[in-house]
Motif scaffolding. Sequence first.
Motif, PDB file in Angstrom:
ATOM      1  N   ASP A  49      -4.127   5.635  -6.452  1.00  0.00           N
ATOM      2  CA  ASP A  49      -5.095   4.965  -7.319  1.00  0.00           C
ATOM      3  C   ASP A  49      -4.908   5.402  -8.772  1.00  0.00           C
ATOM      4  OD1 ASP A  49      -7.544   3.264  -7.580  1.00  0.00           O
ATOM      5  OD2 ASP A  49      -8.364   5.137  -8.352  1.00  0.00           O
ATOM      6  N   ILE A  50      -4.631   6.684  -8.966  1.00  0.00           N
ATOM      7  CA  ILE A  50      -4.412   7.182 -10.327  1.00  0.00           C
ATOM      8  C   ILE A  50      -3.126   6.604 -10.900  1.00  0.00           C
ATOM      9  CG2 ILE A  50      -4.081   9.272 -11.711  1.00  0.00           C
ATOM     10  CD1 ILE A  50      -5.616  10.764  -9.451  1.00  0.00           C
ATOM     11  N   LEU A  51      -2.075   6.569 -10.083  1.00  0.00           N
ATOM     12  CA  LEU A  51      -0.789   6.034 -10.527  1.00  0.00           C
ATOM     13  C   LEU A  51      -0.906   4.590 -10.996  1.00  0.00           C
ATOM     14  CD1 LEU A  51       1.561   7.421  -7.731  1.00  0.00           C
ATOM     15  CD2 LEU A  51       1.817   7.873 -10.169  1.00  0.00           C
ATOM     16  N   ARG A  52      -1.734   3.834 -10.289  1.00  0.00           N
ATOM     17  CA  ARG A  52      -1.816   2.403 -10.570  1.00  0.00           C
ATOM     18  C   ARG A  52      -2.860   2.051 -11.634  1.00  0.00           C
ATOM     19  NH1 ARG A  52      -0.542   0.029  -4.423  1.00  0.00           N
ATOM     20  NH2 ARG A  52       1.521   1.029  -4.330  1.00  0.00           N
ATOM     21  N   ASP A  96       0.809  -1.214   0.000  1.00  0.00           N
ATOM     22  CA  ASP A  96       0.000   0.000   0.000  1.00  0.00           C
ATOM     23  C   ASP A  96       0.847   1.272   0.000  1.00  0.00           C
ATOM     24  OD1 ASP A  96      -2.368  -1.410  -0.019  1.00  0.00           O
ATOM     25  OD2 ASP A  96      -2.514  -1.494   2.160  1.00  0.00           O
ATOM     26  N   ILE A  97       2.152   1.125   0.223  1.00  0.00           N
ATOM     27  CA  ILE A  97       3.050   2.268   0.222  1.00  0.00           C
ATOM     28  C   ILE A  97       3.540   2.521  -1.196  1.00  0.00           C
ATOM     29  CG2 ILE A  97       5.323   3.062   1.010  1.00  0.00           C
ATOM     30  CD1 ILE A  97       4.807   1.662   3.631  1.00  0.00           C
ATOM     31  N   LEU A  98       3.671   3.769  -1.565  1.00  0.00           N
ATOM     32  CA  LEU A  98       4.133   4.095  -2.913  1.00  0.00           C
ATOM     33  C   LEU A  98       5.518   3.500  -3.174  1.00  0.00           C
ATOM     34  CD1 LEU A  98       3.178   7.861  -3.468  1.00  0.00           C
ATOM     35  CD2 LEU A  98       1.918   5.819  -4.157  1.00  0.00           C
ATOM     36  N   SER A  99       5.691   2.928  -4.334  1.00  0.00           N
ATOM     37  CA  SER A  99       7.001   2.446  -4.746  1.00  0.00           C
ATOM     38  C   SER A  99       7.858   3.642  -5.139  1.00  0.00           C
ATOM     39  CB  SER A  99       6.866   1.495  -5.945  1.00  0.00           C
ATOM     40  OG  SER A  99       6.435   2.225  -7.090  1.00  0.00           O
ATOM     41  N   TYR A 100       9.163   3.422  -5.265  1.00  0.00           N
ATOM     42  CA  TYR A 100      10.039   4.503  -5.698  1.00  0.00           C
ATOM     43  C   TYR A 100       9.681   4.956  -7.108  1.00  0.00           C
ATOM     44  CZ  TYR A 100      13.179   4.098  -1.671  1.00  0.00           C
ATOM     45  OH  TYR A 100      13.721   4.123  -0.411  1.00  0.00           O
ATOM     46  N   GLU A 101       9.312   4.026  -7.952  1.00  0.00           N
ATOM     47  CA  GLU A 101       8.931   4.386  -9.318  1.00  0.00           C
ATOM     48  C   GLU A 101       7.711   5.302  -9.305  1.00  0.00           C
ATOM     49  OE1 GLU A 101       9.558   1.345  -8.230  1.00  0.00           O
ATOM     50  OE2 GLU A 101      11.388   0.823  -9.325  1.00  0.00           O
ATOM     51  N   GLU A 102       6.761   5.020  -8.409  1.00  0.00           N
ATOM     52  CA  GLU A 102       5.565   5.858  -8.307  1.00  0.00           C
ATOM     53  C   GLU A 102       5.904   7.231  -7.735  1.00  0.00           C
ATOM     54  OE1 GLU A 102       2.249   2.287  -7.706  1.00  0.00           O
ATOM     55  OE2 GLU A 102       3.325   3.093  -5.974  1.00  0.00           O
ATOM     56  N   ILE A 103       6.808   7.263  -6.761  1.00  0.00           N
ATOM     57  CA  ILE A 103       7.215   8.549  -6.198  1.00  0.00           C
ATOM     58  C   ILE A 103       7.899   9.404  -7.255  1.00  0.00           C
ATOM     59  CG2 ILE A 103       8.757   9.656  -4.530  1.00  0.00           C
ATOM     60  CD1 ILE A 103       8.208   7.305  -2.636  1.00  0.00           C
ATOM     61  N   ILE A 104       8.778   8.785  -8.049  1.00  0.00           N
ATOM     62  CA  ILE A 104       9.461   9.511  -9.115  1.00  0.00           C
ATOM     63  C   ILE A 104       8.451  10.080 -10.116  1.00  0.00           C
ATOM     64  CG2 ILE A 104      10.952   9.230 -11.143  1.00  0.00           C
ATOM     65  CD1 ILE A 104      12.535   9.443  -8.626  1.00  0.00           C
ATOM     66  N   LYS A 105       7.448   9.287 -10.422  1.00  0.00           N
ATOM     67  CA  LYS A 105       6.433   9.741 -11.391  1.00  0.00           C
ATOM     68  C   LYS A 105       5.669  10.944 -10.850  1.00  0.00           C
ATOM     69  CE  LYS A 105       3.308   7.595 -14.708  1.00  0.00           C
ATOM     70  NZ  LYS A 105       2.668   6.332 -15.118  1.00  0.00           N
ATOM     71  N   VAL A 106       5.285  10.883  -9.579  1.00  0.00           N
ATOM     72  CA  VAL A 106       4.570  12.009  -8.977  1.00  0.00           C
ATOM     73  C   VAL A 106       5.473  13.242  -8.935  1.00  0.00           C
ATOM     74  CG1 VAL A 106       3.482  12.871  -6.881  1.00  0.00           C
ATOM     75  CG2 VAL A 106       3.054  10.540  -7.618  1.00  0.00           C
ATOM     76  N   CYS A 107       6.742  13.035  -8.593  1.00  0.00           N
ATOM     77  CA  CYS A 107       7.672  14.166  -8.534  1.00  0.00           C
ATOM     78  C   CYS A 107       7.856  14.804  -9.909  1.00  0.00           C
ATOM     79  CB  CYS A 107       9.010  13.726  -7.967  1.00  0.00           C
ATOM     80  SG  CYS A 107       8.979  13.379  -6.190  1.00  0.00           S
ATOM     81  N   SER A 108       7.805  13.991 -10.955  1.00  0.00           N
ATOM     82  CA  SER A 108       7.879  14.529 -12.312  1.00  0.00           C
ATOM     83  C   SER A 108       6.678  15.440 -12.580  1.00  0.00           C
ATOM     84  CB  SER A 108       7.909  13.396 -13.338  1.00  0.00           C
ATOM     85  OG  SER A 108       9.073  12.614 -13.202  1.00  0.00           O
ATOM     86  N   ILE A 113      -2.023  12.459 -14.086  1.00  0.00           N
ATOM     87  CA  ILE A 113      -1.626  12.786 -12.710  1.00  0.00           C
ATOM     88  C   ILE A 113      -1.465  14.291 -12.547  1.00  0.00           C
ATOM     89  CG2 ILE A 113       0.130  12.407 -10.949  1.00  0.00           C
ATOM     90  CD1 ILE A 113       0.821   9.800 -12.537  1.00  0.00           C
ATOM     91  N   THR A 114      -0.809  14.907 -13.523  1.00  0.00           N
ATOM     92  CA  THR A 114      -0.566  16.354 -13.467  1.00  0.00           C
ATOM     93  C   THR A 114      -1.886  17.097 -13.412  1.00  0.00           C
ATOM     94  OG1 THR A 114       1.469  16.055 -14.746  1.00  0.00           O
ATOM     95  CG2 THR A 114       0.569  18.280 -14.603  1.00  0.00           C
ATOM     96  N   GLN A 115      -2.849  16.694 -14.230  1.00  0.00           N
ATOM     97  CA  GLN A 115      -4.132  17.376 -14.282  1.00  0.00           C
ATOM     98  C   GLN A 115      -4.887  17.265 -12.955  1.00  0.00           C
ATOM     99  OE1 GLN A 115      -5.252  19.360 -16.751  1.00  0.00           O
ATOM    100  NE2 GLN A 115      -6.907  19.860 -15.331  1.00  0.00           N
ATOM    101  N   VAL A 116      -4.867  16.091 -12.364  1.00  0.00           N
ATOM    102  CA  VAL A 116      -5.569  15.900 -11.104  1.00  0.00           C
ATOM    103  C   VAL A 116      -4.951  16.746  -9.993  1.00  0.00           C
ATOM    104  CG1 VAL A 116      -6.062  14.243  -9.262  1.00  0.00           C
ATOM    105  CG2 VAL A 116      -6.432  13.609 -11.638  1.00  0.00           C
ATOM    106  N   ILE A 117      -3.606  16.766  -9.940  1.00  0.00           N
ATOM    107  CA  ILE A 117      -2.929  17.586  -8.935  1.00  0.00           C
ATOM    108  C   ILE A 117      -3.282  19.056  -9.130  1.00  0.00           C
ATOM    109  CG2 ILE A 117      -0.682  18.357  -8.064  1.00  0.00           C
ATOM    110  CD1 ILE A 117       0.415  15.570  -8.829  1.00  0.00           C
TER     111      ILE A 117
END
Length: 294
Positions: free
Chosen positions: A279-282, A40-52, A290-294
């Motif tokens: 949920d959006i990432l997955r 349930d914790i964000l993976s590093y790949e997911e964190i990188i994507k959000v940071c992008s 993701i950018t639009q939702v943020i």
Amino acid sequence: MLDQYGREIDYVRISVTDRCNLRCTYCMPEDGVDQVRCEDILSYEEIIKVCSAFGRLGIKKIKITGGEPLVRLDICQLIADIKQLEGIEQVTMTTNGVLLAQMAPKLIEAGIDSINISLDTIDPKNFKELTRCDQLEQVMKGIETLIQLDYPHIKINCVPIEEFNGDQIVKIARLAKDHPIAVRFIELMPIGLASDYTPISRETILEQLTTHYGQLQSWPGKLGNGPAEYYTLPDFKGKIGFIEAMNNKFCHKCNRIRLTSTGFLKLCLHYNKGIDIRDILRHSDDLNDITQVI
């Protein structure tokens, strides 16, 4: 990125884990808390994507937090990877310092821009009572390691609590006298378990420091991305700072958002409203979604 009140949001605090190797009394019960499942914790790949996505939107500064971020494997690689993202100018960290001595060289190599160490007491007995762990020696070794490595951006975060460190304020502040360290006194928030304790006011701290070290002078500069107000003291190599969320509210100039370890994006530490980014990432590989939702 502007919010609906016209505040420029350029800073995000990202929790990379809910795990911690201390059990501070004002933070959690003695028997701990239920841990989030690893999946349930964000993976590093997911964190990188959000940071992008954050970088696209004007977020320039990222603070890595926990739990205790240094307990998560390969955290230095995550920092190095975030540092490479377009638009991201700073990556900083808040840690309890227990693992800092062994990880400091790798953190510096990864490019960490500033390290905050949470340290509420420098008395071994009090530290063990407050954290329920006998790790003060390791924390102090971590700070000393950074100093020996000539790392220039060290901050100490101390929560002044009458029941625990009321008689140690002067000693803790001395860290800023002997070294180019910013010691910040952070006002206790009367929420959860912390509501059982007594905060120490800025006025009381200033009075103690003036008695022992001389007259403090207000310093107009900024050290980092937060709302701390700083003072200088005669013969001090570092600064003394104060962060008061209750008695000196700074909501009107808040510049941050927060991402929990499970991918919940929220606007404020004390509100539970937000967006489930996980949920959006997955369910989408499109960064535009993701950018639009943020």
